[in-house]
Design an enzyme around this catalytic site. Structure first.
Site: not given
Ligand code: ATP
Ligand code: MG
Length: 139
Positions: A112, A85, A102, A126, A9, A57, A115, A91, A49
């Site tokens: 973070n 993962r 992370r 994706e 990212k 968010f 992805h 996350t 997304y």
């Molecule tokens: P990613 O999809 O980026 O790999 P993830 O699968 O661990 O991350 P997701 O639930 O898909 O988490 O959320 C996508 C992204 O949105 C997260 O990586 C994070 O940067 C952001 N995000 C998730 N939850 C929150 C939150 N509560 N507040 C702010 N940003 C968030």
């Molecule tokens: Mg995700």
């Protein structure tokens, strides 16, 4: 062999972590089968997304994802989706296990660093969102 989709990212690229993260990817048995350094538009980040569009968010997260260059990757390995993962960690870096990307590199949940796809269907979506079949080559 399974494929997953990964992103370094904008916060990771900004802090010159590309090399360190690619080193972890390769030393943990993943083959990098496609890779591109690029800058996402806000619209691309929103399309990518789309599953999160109702989340509070969403606007901030897609703004952050389009705030600077990223590295897009297709990774290949047995069990690539779950293993990537696991290597990334939780996350929220505050909850991530020691030794994960992370935990070691990310600043907070919004910055973070990486992805990873969360299921075979999302991995397929994706990968196809950013790469054509002619850009992906196994070793
Ligand atoms: P990613 O999809 O980026 O790999 P993830 O699968 O661990 O991350 P997701 O639930 O898909 O988490 O959320 C996508 C992204 O949105 C997260 O990586 C994070 O940067 C952001 N995000 C998730 N939850 C929150 C939150 N509560 N507040 C702010 N940003 C968030
Ligand atoms: Mg995700």
């Amino acid at each position: 062999m399974e494929r997953t989709f990964a992103i370094i990212k904008p916060d990771g690229v900004e802090r010159d972590l590309i090399g360190k993260i690619l080193e972890r990817i390769e030393s943990n048995g993943f083959k990098i089968v496609a890779m591109k350094r690029t800058l996402l538009s806000k619209a691309q980040a929103e399309g990518f997304y789309d599953v999160h569009k109702e989340r509070p968010f969403f606007d901030g997260m897609t703004t952050t994802m389009s705030s600077g260059p990223v590295v897009l990757l297709v990774l290949e390995k047995e069990n690539a989706i779950a293993d990537w993962r696991k290597l990334m960690g939780a996350t929220n870096p505050a909850d991530a296990e020691a030794g994960t990307i992370r935990k070691d590199f990310a600043e907070n949940i919004e910055r973070n660093t990486s992805h990873g796809s969360d299921a075979p269907e999302t991995a397929a979506f994706e990968i196809a969102f950013f790469f054509s079949q002619t850009e992906i080559h196994s070793h």
